[in-house]
Enzyme design. Sequence first.
Site, mmCIF file in Angstrom:
data_model
loop_
_atom_site.group_PDB
_atom_site.id
_atom_site.type_symbol
_atom_site.label_atom_id
_atom_site.label_comp_id
_atom_site.label_asym_id
_atom_site.label_seq_id
_atom_site.Cartn_x
_atom_site.Cartn_y
_atom_site.Cartn_z
ATOM 1 C CB ALA A 1 -1.378 -8.062 -0.206
ATOM 2 N N GLY B 1 0.550 -1.667 -0.036
ATOM 3 C CA GLY B 1 0.110 0.110 -0.217
ATOM 4 C C GLY B 1 1.064 1.302 0.159
ATOM 5 C CB CYS C 1 3.838 3.114 15.938
ATOM 6 S SG CYS C 1 3.922 2.913 16.751
HETATM 7 N N1 PLP Z 1 -3.031 2.957 4.087
HETATM 8 C C1 PLP Z 1 -3.949 2.467 4.531
HETATM 9 C C2 PLP Z 1 -5.080 3.335 5.856
HETATM 10 C C3 PLP Z 1 -3.046 1.659 5.604
HETATM 11 O O1 PLP Z 1 -3.884 1.284 7.132
HETATM 12 C C4 PLP Z 1 -1.603 0.952 5.445
HETATM 13 C C5 PLP Z 1 -1.232 0.118 6.588
HETATM 14 O O2 PLP Z 1 -1.353 0.542 7.507
HETATM 15 C C6 PLP Z 1 -0.830 1.448 4.148
HETATM 16 C C7 PLP Z 1 -1.559 2.427 3.856
HETATM 17 C C8 PLP Z 1 0.477 1.276 4.219
HETATM 18 O O3 PLP Z 1 0.519 -0.149 3.200
HETATM 19 P P1 PLP Z 1 1.224 -1.397 3.966
HETATM 20 O O4 PLP Z 1 1.477 -2.007 4.823
HETATM 21 O O5 PLP Z 1 0.569 -2.307 2.342
HETATM 22 O O6 PLP Z 1 2.802 -0.280 2.404
#
Ligand code: PLP
Length: 377
Positions: free
Chosen positions: A189, A71, A314
């Site tokens: 994922a 993400g 965190c």
């Molecule tokens: N966006 C949101 C709303 C999230 O909760 C998170 C992870 O906590 C992310 C993005 C980041 O995703 P990733 O852990 O796959 O990098």
Amino acid sequence: MRPSVYLDCNATMPVRPQVAVAVAEALAHPGNPSSVHRFGRLARRRTEDARERVAALVGAHPANVVFTSGGTEANNLAVRGCGRRRVLVSAVEHDSILGAHAAPEIIPVDADGVVDLEALAALLGDEGDDTLVSVMLANNETGVIQPVAAVAELTRSRGALLHCDAVQAAGKISVDLAALGADMLSLSAHKLGGAQGAGALVLADEALELVPLLRGGGQEKYRRAGTENVPGIVGFGVAAAIAADELGRTAGLSVWRDRLERRAREIAPASTIFGAARARLPNTSCLTLPGVASDVQVMSLDLAGVAVSAGSACSSGKVAPSHVLRAMGATAEQAGSAIRVSLGWGSEEGDVDRFLDAWAALARRTGRAGSAAASAA
Ligand code: PLP
């Protein structure tokens, strides 16, 4: 000793057993999707099958799915790759959005964490064609769902692009890219039962130009260089298909979540439950135990075998006051005593009872329990 209870599914959802099998199987086969021999072709086939499944989860075209490492990378690709000079983001976005641009402009939210559409309209002005707006679908800390379709109406009328971080929403509620009206959508994922290290940026229109963050290879149609994480992507596809099939069961988690919140209010009547009056993810509760610091609660619950988190997970390992709760107008005291409980596909009703027992015991020990809980055995 009783088995531990995992109620931190918004940090990472446990991997579905079927995903573990599919990942192991993919690992057992050599093959780079860019190779032309049969091994390569098989790896390509597996990758493209997964692309179809991930696209189906959000009603998109498979050709518009750009696989990433997760993400965070998808969010960075959207913000930094879209080529827009101005970037407007809601005050409750994940750090991977807030930190992706040097000077994002912040769209305020109300006391429930819902984006202020009038403020967004004023910030957008009449001309939005050099602007990207990024508003998440569901918040990772509170689960509160944003009016993304209404945001899209605004952005479209001003010629601005809209990105939506659907990392927490996908697999927990129904997500349809066309209905949302966003131009780009981020997925991860490991938030929906896949393995860590795979994600996607999904485009509404293949013609949308993206400047890649990673260069030096033609993978993902030149939008993301580097050999694909085939096992992770295969698992992502399996997780997406199962999550889509089980949306009804996931919606039912709200029954346990609501019971948890009702009982929490009896245990500690002064507790605040953030966003409780608004549409939320069915699995998420963000609540305070006034006077007891979040990290003390997390550690005490951990000792009792129950895993929850203090606000957002965190990455640095130390708990900072939540920018999400502060943006919603929470006091430092409230933000500092908030924890997040997040259920998942493997949760059981007894898990909620284990949490409540441990939390009530802590409330009694710290003298924070209401009379009903204080008199309990
Ligand atoms: N966006 C949101 C709303 C999230 O909760 C998170 C992870 O906590 C992310 C993005 C980041 O995703 P990733 O852990 O796959 O990098």
